[in-house]
Design a protein around this motif. Structure first.
Motif, PDB file in Angstrom:
ATOM      1  N   ASN A 280       4.932  -4.967 -15.671  1.00  0.00           N
ATOM      2  CA  ASN A 280       4.274  -6.260 -15.444  1.00  0.00           C
ATOM      3  C   ASN A 280       3.192  -6.228 -14.370  1.00  0.00           C
ATOM      4  OD1 ASN A 280       5.889  -7.937 -17.335  1.00  0.00           O
ATOM      5  ND2 ASN A 280       7.570  -7.427 -15.933  1.00  0.00           N
ATOM      6  N   HIS A 281       2.846  -5.050 -13.883  1.00  0.00           N
ATOM      7  CA  HIS A 281       1.774  -4.942 -12.901  1.00  0.00           C
ATOM      8  C   HIS A 281       0.449  -4.666 -13.606  1.00  0.00           C
ATOM      9  CE1 HIS A 281       3.888  -4.892  -8.973  1.00  0.00           C
ATOM     10  NE2 HIS A 281       4.914  -4.502  -9.720  1.00  0.00           N
ATOM     11  N   ASN A 282      -0.588  -5.259 -13.053  1.00  0.00           N
ATOM     12  CA  ASN A 282      -1.923  -4.992 -13.573  1.00  0.00           C
ATOM     13  C   ASN A 282      -2.931  -5.285 -12.478  1.00  0.00           C
ATOM     14  OD1 ASN A 282      -3.884  -4.223 -15.350  1.00  0.00           O
ATOM     15  ND2 ASN A 282      -3.583  -5.884 -16.798  1.00  0.00           N
ATOM     16  N   TYR A 283      -4.081  -4.642 -12.569  1.00  0.00           N
ATOM     17  CA  TYR A 283      -5.162  -4.935 -11.636  1.00  0.00           C
ATOM     18  C   TYR A 283      -6.038  -6.041 -12.208  1.00  0.00           C
ATOM     19  CZ  TYR A 283      -4.333  -0.728  -8.783  1.00  0.00           C
ATOM     20  OH  TYR A 283      -3.796   0.225  -7.952  1.00  0.00           O
ATOM     21  N   TYR A 284      -6.379  -6.990 -11.333  1.00  0.00           N
ATOM     22  CA  TYR A 284      -7.339  -8.033 -11.681  1.00  0.00           C
ATOM     23  C   TYR A 284      -8.423  -8.055 -10.610  1.00  0.00           C
ATOM     24  CZ  TYR A 284      -4.267  -9.971 -15.270  1.00  0.00           C
ATOM     25  OH  TYR A 284      -3.499 -10.147 -16.401  1.00  0.00           O
ATOM     26  N   THR A 285      -9.642  -8.358 -11.028  1.00  0.00           N
ATOM     27  CA  THR A 285     -10.760  -8.376 -10.097  1.00  0.00           C
ATOM     28  C   THR A 285     -11.414  -9.758 -10.081  1.00  0.00           C
ATOM     29  OG1 THR A 285     -12.843  -7.292  -9.486  1.00  0.00           O
ATOM     30  CG2 THR A 285     -12.376  -7.494 -11.840  1.00  0.00           C
TER      31      THR A 285
ATOM     32  N   ILE B 220     -10.026  -6.942  -5.591  1.00  0.00           N
ATOM     33  CA  ILE B 220      -9.142  -6.419  -6.643  1.00  0.00           C
ATOM     34  C   ILE B 220      -7.705  -6.606  -6.167  1.00  0.00           C
ATOM     35  CG2 ILE B 220      -8.588  -4.454  -8.135  1.00  0.00           C
ATOM     36  CD1 ILE B 220     -11.255  -3.183  -7.100  1.00  0.00           C
ATOM     37  N   ILE B 221      -6.858  -7.131  -7.032  1.00  0.00           N
ATOM     38  CA  ILE B 221      -5.455  -7.312  -6.653  1.00  0.00           C
ATOM     39  C   ILE B 221      -4.540  -6.592  -7.632  1.00  0.00           C
ATOM     40  CG2 ILE B 221      -5.859  -9.522  -5.509  1.00  0.00           C
ATOM     41  CD1 ILE B 221      -4.681 -10.932  -7.981  1.00  0.00           C
ATOM     42  N   ASN B 222      -3.462  -6.061  -7.113  1.00  0.00           N
ATOM     43  CA  ASN B 222      -2.366  -5.530  -7.917  1.00  0.00           C
ATOM     44  C   ASN B 222      -1.407  -6.696  -8.106  1.00  0.00           C
ATOM     45  OD1 ASN B 222       0.008  -4.392  -8.864  1.00  0.00           O
ATOM     46  ND2 ASN B 222       0.085  -2.754  -7.349  1.00  0.00           N
ATOM     47  N   TYR B 223      -1.375  -7.224  -9.317  1.00  0.00           N
ATOM     48  CA  TYR B 223      -0.695  -8.492  -9.588  1.00  0.00           C
ATOM     49  C   TYR B 223       0.474  -8.289 -10.542  1.00  0.00           C
ATOM     50  CZ  TYR B 223      -0.160 -13.251 -11.482  1.00  0.00           C
ATOM     51  OH  TYR B 223       0.324 -14.461 -11.908  1.00  0.00           O
TER      52      TYR B 223
ATOM     53  N   PHE C  16       0.798  -1.212   0.000  1.00  0.00           N
ATOM     54  CA  PHE C  16       0.000   0.000   0.000  1.00  0.00           C
ATOM     55  C   PHE C  16       0.840   1.277   0.000  1.00  0.00           C
ATOM     56  CE2 PHE C  16      -3.090  -3.038   1.735  1.00  0.00           C
ATOM     57  CZ  PHE C  16      -4.063  -2.859   0.790  1.00  0.00           C
ATOM     58  N   ALA C  17       2.028   1.195  -0.592  1.00  0.00           N
ATOM     59  CA  ALA C  17       2.868   2.386  -0.666  1.00  0.00           C
ATOM     60  C   ALA C  17       2.218   3.478  -1.504  1.00  0.00           C
ATOM     61  CB  ALA C  17       4.224   2.022  -1.248  1.00  0.00           C
TER      62      ALA C  17
ATOM     63  N   ILE D 136      -4.076  -5.809  -2.108  1.00  0.00           N
ATOM     64  CA  ILE D 136      -5.392  -6.443  -2.153  1.00  0.00           C
ATOM     65  C   ILE D 136      -6.425  -5.428  -1.686  1.00  0.00           C
ATOM     66  CG2 ILE D 136      -6.842  -8.326  -1.286  1.00  0.00           C
ATOM     67  CD1 ILE D 136      -4.217  -9.864  -0.717  1.00  0.00           C
ATOM     68  N   TYR D 137      -7.519  -5.344  -2.425  1.00  0.00           N
ATOM     69  CA  TYR D 137      -8.612  -4.441  -2.083  1.00  0.00           C
ATOM     70  C   TYR D 137      -9.922  -5.210  -2.123  1.00  0.00           C
ATOM     71  CZ  TYR D 137      -5.072  -1.083  -3.700  1.00  0.00           C
ATOM     72  OH  TYR D 137      -3.904  -0.386  -3.905  1.00  0.00           O
TER      73      TYR D 137
END
Length: 206
Positions: A85-90, A135-138, A4-5, A148-149
């Motif tokens: 390489n980061h993306n949000y997935y729900t 929702i995850i920052n993956y 959560f930076a 994780i949200y």
């Protein structure tokens, strides 16, 4: 892990008590509490690496565009660099027509939704049967789950960050359940003990 930076306005839930007080996933037929508990126990390991595959749409995972809510000028979550390489997935949409692998979610998550669909097939399913999301920052390269949200269908006023210690608490429920299952009940050997004593008395010394 710098968890959560990037978060500025999203409230962070640090404990099960915080989660319960937030109102997320409550009351039934909302499925968010069951979804988050299952996710903590089945989709991340102790090192916060994903054991599910969001890119393969496991359990209905799909990309989250992080659009601006109607009532806000800012995106729901902090912007992340997809080129790194980061993306949000729900996860959490139970509609198997749009997300076929969501049918693989367990009955404790899908139960109320499926029951309503079976009993009233011609009625539109109310929003509260299918509004909760994770929702995850993956990181697609390292398989790390950075953040994780949880959210009530991406409402900025009902979106929360989930701290690592809360995930650990939810995972701890699984460990405690496994310990209880592995505990052997003391055997009732009263009759056997009596028989053994009787046999010993009947034996003659050589």
């Amino acid at each position: 892990m710098l968890f959560f930076a990037l978060v500025s306005s999203v409230n962070i839930l640090n404990s099960i008590a915080d989660l319960n007080a937030s109102g997320f996933g409550q009351p039934k037929p909302r499925h968010g509490l069951e979804l988050l508990s299952w996710f903590a126990k089945n989709c991340v390991d102790n090192n916060m690496k994903s054991t599910c595959n969001p890119q393969e749409k496991d359990y209905g995972f799909h990309e989250f565009d992080n659009k601006k809510p109607k009532s806000s000028k800012e995106p729901l979550l902090p912007n992340i660099k997809k080129q790194n390489n980061h993306n949000y997935y729900t996860l959490g949409n139970l509609n198997a027509k749009s997300h076929p692998k969501a049918e693989n979610l367990p009955s404790e998550i899908r139960g109320d939704y499926d029951k309503f669909r079976e009993e009233t097939p011609n009625k539109k399913i109310p929003d509260n049967f299918n509004e909760d999301r994770i929702i995850i920052n993956y990181n697609k390269k390292t398989n790390d789950v950075k953040n994780i949200y949880v959210s009530a269908h991406y409402d900025e006023n009902q979106t929360y960050g989930i701290a690592p210690q809360l995930i650990n608490q939810l995972r701890g429920e699984k460990k405690n359940n496994e310990k209880n299952k592995n505990k052997k009940k003391p055997e009732n050997n009263t009759s056997q003990n009596r028989a053994d004593k009787k046999n010993r008395k009947g034996k003659k010394k050589l």
